[in-house]
Design a protein around this motif. Structure first.
Motif, PDB file in Angstrom:
ATOM      1  N   MET A 119      27.254  34.125  52.096  1.00  0.00           N
ATOM      2  CA  MET A 119      27.600  35.469  51.635  1.00  0.00           C
ATOM      3  C   MET A 119      29.054  35.502  51.193  1.00  0.00           C
ATOM      4  O   MET A 119      29.890  34.753  51.713  1.00  0.00           O
ATOM      5  N   LEU A 122      32.766  36.615  51.147  1.00  0.00           N
ATOM      6  CA  LEU A 122      33.726  37.262  52.034  1.00  0.00           C
ATOM      7  C   LEU A 122      34.948  37.622  51.195  1.00  0.00           C
ATOM      8  O   LEU A 122      35.489  36.778  50.486  1.00  0.00           O
ATOM      9  N   ASN A 152      36.565  44.561  52.789  1.00  0.00           N
ATOM     10  CA  ASN A 152      35.435  45.499  52.828  1.00  0.00           C
ATOM     11  C   ASN A 152      34.774  45.406  54.198  1.00  0.00           C
ATOM     12  O   ASN A 152      35.049  44.488  54.989  1.00  0.00           O
ATOM     13  N   GLU A 153      33.913  46.346  54.472  1.00  0.00           N
ATOM     14  CA  GLU A 153      33.292  46.430  55.789  1.00  0.00           C
ATOM     15  C   GLU A 153      32.329  45.275  56.031  1.00  0.00           C
ATOM     16  O   GLU A 153      32.183  44.805  57.168  1.00  0.00           O
ATOM     17  N   GLU A 154      31.682  44.787  54.973  1.00  0.00           N
ATOM     18  CA  GLU A 154      30.737  43.669  55.126  1.00  0.00           C
ATOM     19  C   GLU A 154      31.477  42.418  55.625  1.00  0.00           C
ATOM     20  O   GLU A 154      30.991  41.720  56.517  1.00  0.00           O
ATOM     21  N   THR A 155      32.653  42.165  55.062  1.00  0.00           N
ATOM     22  CA  THR A 155      33.432  41.012  55.502  1.00  0.00           C
ATOM     23  C   THR A 155      33.899  41.188  56.943  1.00  0.00           C
ATOM     24  O   THR A 155      33.857  40.252  57.749  1.00  0.00           O
ATOM     25  N   ARG A 156      34.337  42.400  57.276  1.00  0.00           N
ATOM     26  CA  ARG A 156      34.808  42.666  58.635  1.00  0.00           C
ATOM     27  C   ARG A 156      33.694  42.399  59.644  1.00  0.00           C
ATOM     28  O   ARG A 156      33.892  41.725  60.661  1.00  0.00           O
ATOM     29  N   ARG A 157      32.486  42.912  59.373  1.00  0.00           N
ATOM     30  CA  ARG A 157      31.374  42.734  60.299  1.00  0.00           C
ATOM     31  C   ARG A 157      30.974  41.268  60.407  1.00  0.00           C
ATOM     32  O   ARG A 157      30.682  40.762  61.503  1.00  0.00           O
ATOM     33  N   ALA A 158      30.969  40.566  59.282  1.00  0.00           N
ATOM     34  CA  ALA A 158      30.589  39.148  59.294  1.00  0.00           C
ATOM     35  C   ALA A 158      31.545  38.335  60.153  1.00  0.00           C
ATOM     36  O   ALA A 158      31.115  37.473  60.938  1.00  0.00           O
TER      37      ALA A 158
END
Length: 260
Positions: A220, A222, A251-257
């Motif tokens: 994915m 990052l 972004n939030e997707e990177t933070r969560r990953a």
């Protein structure tokens, strides 16, 4: 281009040209007569230690270059240079380690004046997975490892714009420091294969250049924004030349990953 200089007058002329200062400008800033500065640059007058230090301020000389200027005039260097592993540097080394550890789970690393890796946290190490071991052999140059086809380059989604950003920053570093190694590194990296230009990626592209890289584990993308930290009160050459690069999720997707 870097200029080969030896004498104190040569050094002053070279740095004055780099900073685009006339003799009149520099003399006024250093509170010395233009005539005396001209004599120093031509070798007809020997500068005092105090004068050289006054001239170094408006020229914004790095600490290493201030030492070089003093040595060229026959004076002892003012600023010490120690290895980061020496006992006297223990407090600074602990600060570096604390910043890198505290930045986890986001990537952070420390580099020296030539962009060689000094230290990194676990998250930064994970991003280097898959890089050719030859590029990671000490001293690991993080710019070479980033832009080389056997390094991170194939995984950087926005390689064209990230490459442009890194090369522009490297060129600025070389011109500001006058370091021939940085000029040579800039030429080397410019010669590496380069993708066609492309538009910036994501909403953060309007405020800063992001680094968008594919996670080697999940594939994915990052997305990161980076900040640079330096020791603002350093009087040691090594410490003054050390830079901490910290990457934050864009972004939030990177933070969560990364938090997973």
């Amino acid at each position: 281009m870097a200029t080969q200089t030896n004498g104190v007058g040569d050094l002053l002329r070279d740095w004055r040209a780099r900073r685009r200062l006339s003799q009149l400008d520099l003399a006024g800033e250093a509170d010395v007569s233009t005539r005396h500065l001209s004599f120093v640059e031509s070798g007809r007058a020997a500068p005092s230690r105090d004068l050289l230090l006054r001239l170094a301020e408006p020229l914004a000389l790095p600490l290493r270059e201030r030492n070089r200027l003093l040595l060229a005039a026959g004076f002892a260097p003012l600023h010490p240079e120690r290895s980061i592993d020496e006992p006297d540097m223990a407090a600074a080394k602990e600060v570096i380690g604390a910043v890198l550890r505290g930045h986890g789970p986001f990537p952070a690393l420390a580099v020296d004046r030539h962009w060689n890796l000094v230290a990194a946290n676990d998250a930064a190490g994970a991003l280097l997975a898959g890089v050719d071991p030859a590029l990671l052999a000490p001293p690991t140059n993080v710019l070479r490892a980033s832009l080389h086809p056997d390094g991170l380059a194939p995984r950087i989604v926005n390689l064209a714009e990230w490459r442009h950003h890194l090369l522009a920053r490297l060129r600025d570093d070389a011109e500001r420091s006058g370091d021939p190694i940085l000029f040579a590194l800039h030429q080397e990296l410019r010669a590496l294969p380069a993708p066609a230009s492309e538009r910036p990626h994501g909403p953060t592209a309007r405020i800063a250049v992001p680094l968008v890289i594919r996670d080697p584990a999940s594939d994915m993308p990052l997305s990161f924004l980076s900040t640079t930290t330096v020791f603002g009160t350093a009087v040691d050459v090594t410490l003054a030349e050390l830079t901490l690069e910290c990457f934050y999720p864009a972004n939030e997707e990177t933070r969560r990953a990364l938090q997973r």
